[in-house]
Design a protein around this motif. Structure first.
Motif, PDB file in Angstrom:
ATOM      1  N   SER A  89       0.819  -1.222   0.000  1.00 49.19           N
ATOM      2  CA  SER A  89       0.000   0.000   0.000  1.00 49.19           C
ATOM      3  C   SER A  89       0.849   1.267   0.000  1.00 49.19           C
ATOM      4  N   CYS A  90       2.137   1.104  -0.242  1.00 49.92           N
ATOM      5  CA  CYS A  90       3.057   2.240  -0.154  1.00 49.92           C
ATOM      6  C   CYS A  90       3.633   2.607  -1.521  1.00 49.92           C
ATOM      7  N   MET A  91       2.857   2.403  -2.578  1.00 45.45           N
ATOM      8  CA  MET A  91       3.352   2.688  -3.929  1.00 45.45           C
ATOM      9  C   MET A  91       2.415   3.693  -4.591  1.00 45.45           C
ATOM     10  N   PRO A  92       2.565   5.002  -4.282  1.00 43.81           N
ATOM     11  CA  PRO A  92       1.589   5.994  -4.738  1.00 43.81           C
ATOM     12  C   PRO A  92       1.706   6.377  -6.203  1.00 43.81           C
ATOM     13  N   ILE A  93       0.553   6.523  -6.853  1.00 46.10           N
ATOM     14  CA  ILE A  93       0.464   7.091  -8.203  1.00 46.10           C
ATOM     15  C   ILE A  93      -0.485   8.286  -8.102  1.00 46.10           C
ATOM     16  N   PRO A  94      -0.007   9.519  -8.251  1.00 46.83           N
ATOM     17  CA  PRO A  94      -0.832  10.711  -8.009  1.00 46.83           C
ATOM     18  C   PRO A  94      -2.086  10.782  -8.890  1.00 46.83           C
ATOM     19  N   VAL A  95      -3.198  11.204  -8.272  1.00 43.39           N
ATOM     20  CA  VAL A  95      -4.438  11.491  -9.005  1.00 43.39           C
ATOM     21  C   VAL A  95      -4.795  12.938  -8.657  1.00 43.39           C
ATOM     22  N   PRO A  96      -4.257  13.926  -9.383  1.00 47.48           N
ATOM     23  CA  PRO A  96      -4.352  15.338  -8.985  1.00 47.48           C
ATOM     24  C   PRO A  96      -5.780  15.830  -8.785  1.00 47.48           C
ATOM     25  N   THR A  97      -6.687  15.478  -9.683  1.00 45.51           N
ATOM     26  CA  THR A  97      -8.047  16.026  -9.588  1.00 45.51           C
ATOM     27  C   THR A  97      -8.823  15.483  -8.416  1.00 45.51           C
ATOM     28  N   ALA A  98      -8.360  14.370  -7.823  1.00 42.92           N
ATOM     29  CA  ALA A  98      -9.069  13.785  -6.679  1.00 42.92           C
ATOM     30  C   ALA A  98      -8.438  14.184  -5.357  1.00 42.92           C
ATOM     31  N   GLY A  99      -7.292  14.837  -5.363  1.00 41.27           N
ATOM     32  CA  GLY A  99      -6.629  15.246  -4.136  1.00 41.27           C
ATOM     33  C   GLY A  99      -6.052  14.095  -3.357  1.00 41.27           C
ATOM     34  N   THR A 100      -5.717  13.005  -4.016  1.00 39.42           N
ATOM     35  CA  THR A 100      -5.165  11.837  -3.343  1.00 39.42           C
ATOM     36  C   THR A 100      -4.338  11.050  -4.339  1.00 39.42           C
ATOM     37  N   CYS A 101      -4.025   9.787  -4.023  1.00 38.83           N
ATOM     38  CA  CYS A 101      -3.213   8.954  -4.910  1.00 38.83           C
ATOM     39  C   CYS A 101      -3.861   7.587  -5.086  1.00 38.83           C
ATOM     40  N   SER A 102      -3.542   6.944  -6.203  1.00 42.42           N
ATOM     41  CA  SER A 102      -3.910   5.548  -6.387  1.00 42.42           C
ATOM     42  C   SER A 102      -2.748   4.684  -5.919  1.00 42.42           C
ATOM     43  N   HIS A 103      -3.092   3.494  -5.441  1.00 46.88           N
ATOM     44  CA  HIS A 103      -2.053   2.542  -5.033  1.00 46.88           C
ATOM     45  C   HIS A 103      -2.715   1.199  -4.795  1.00 46.88           C
ATOM     46  N   PRO A 104      -1.955   0.104  -4.919  1.00 44.78           N
ATOM     47  CA  PRO A 104      -2.511  -1.179  -4.484  1.00 44.78           C
ATOM     48  C   PRO A 104      -2.713  -1.144  -2.974  1.00 44.78           C
ATOM     49  N   CYS A 105      -3.551  -2.053  -2.444  1.00 43.16           N
ATOM     50  CA  CYS A 105      -3.898  -1.966  -1.020  1.00 43.16           C
ATOM     51  C   CYS A 105      -3.379  -3.139  -0.181  1.00 43.16           C
TER      52      CYS A 105
END
Length: 258
Positions: A89-105
């Protein structure tokens, strides 16, 4: 001797995974916003998600204490699973328009192996460490992140796997779908939490769809990847250590010997 050998292997695996965590921490040079970032949710919504999360975390602590009193080797297994969830869960991929990041869980595999209660506890610890030392997520949004990744991810993975196995679906497909739905359930819930918290006087549904659609380009392939990872881990355990799957009640003894 067999039990001591198993404990030794688990301890070695735990040391190896902890080494990866330390290496990861040492290589971090820039903190990217991850999970639901600190301060995004209004105070009342942050308190609400804490109130929802606390009973599930308490349930996880109760289950861990109970299982550990029955089997002393259970805690090292939980520690190993916590390290796996932390790294995945520590592999962030930014999602700017959502104000957060995607990542596996990682909650699909933990939900399958240790059950939803302890998987929620594991996720809570991983999220707290990430918030304190990596600036991923936040302390004020810890409750919301526990609900989306811990509660929804763990239950989605566990229930999907159990339902498919009852229908005699193979371990590979059951594991894949569990990982896929655990990942997507996390981001569906995150979209609900974000839209509820930041919409102000605006209608809920348009903002919800906007956030959900923003996640799709990254989370659609990541969910498939997480499904493949989850299936791979379950199948690998079945081939190498089926006794562990029986011990953790993932499989019945007759399913291993058949």
């Amino acid at each position: 001797m067999k039990i001591q050998g198993s404990r030794f292997k688990i301890q070695n695996a735990l040391i190896f995974v902890l080494s990866l965590i330390i290496l990861h921490l040492s290589l971090v040079t820039e903190a990217n916003a991850m999970h639901i970032s600190e301060g995004i949710l209004p105070f009342n919504w942050a308190v609400l998600w804490f109130a929802v999360a606390i009973p599930f975390v308490a349930w996880g602590l109760y289950k861990l204490k109970r299982q550990s009193s029955i089997d002393l080797s259970f805690k090292p297994l939980v520690g190993l699973m916590a390290a796996v969830v932390f790294i995945i869960s520590c592999m962030p991929i930014p999602v700017p328009t959502a104000g957060t990041c995607s990542h596996p869980c990682g909650t699909g595999i933990s939900g399958i192996l240790v059950g939803p209660a302890i998987s929620i506890l594991i996720s809570s610890v991983a999220l707290l460490i990430q918030a304190l030392f990596l600036a991923h997520g936040g302390l004020t949004t810890w409750g919301a992140n526990i609900v989306s990744m811990g509660v929804m991810g763990s239950f989605a993975g566990y229930l999907t796997f159990r339902a498919l196995r009852r229908l005699n679906i193979s371990l590979t497909i059951s594991g894949f779908m569990a990982g896929l739905f655990a990942d997507w359930a996390t981001y569906l819930t995150t979209s609900i939490e974000l839209a509820s918290g930041i919409r102000g006087d605006s209608p809920f549904m348009p903002l919800f769809w906007k956030i959900l659609i923003a996640f799709i380009p990254t989370q659609l392939p990541l969910g498939i990847l997480e499904g493949a990872m989850t299936a791979g881990m379950v199948v690998l355990l079945y081939k190498k250590r089926p006794d562990l799957l029986v011990k953790m009640r993932v499989l019945k003894p007759e399913e291993v010997t058949a």
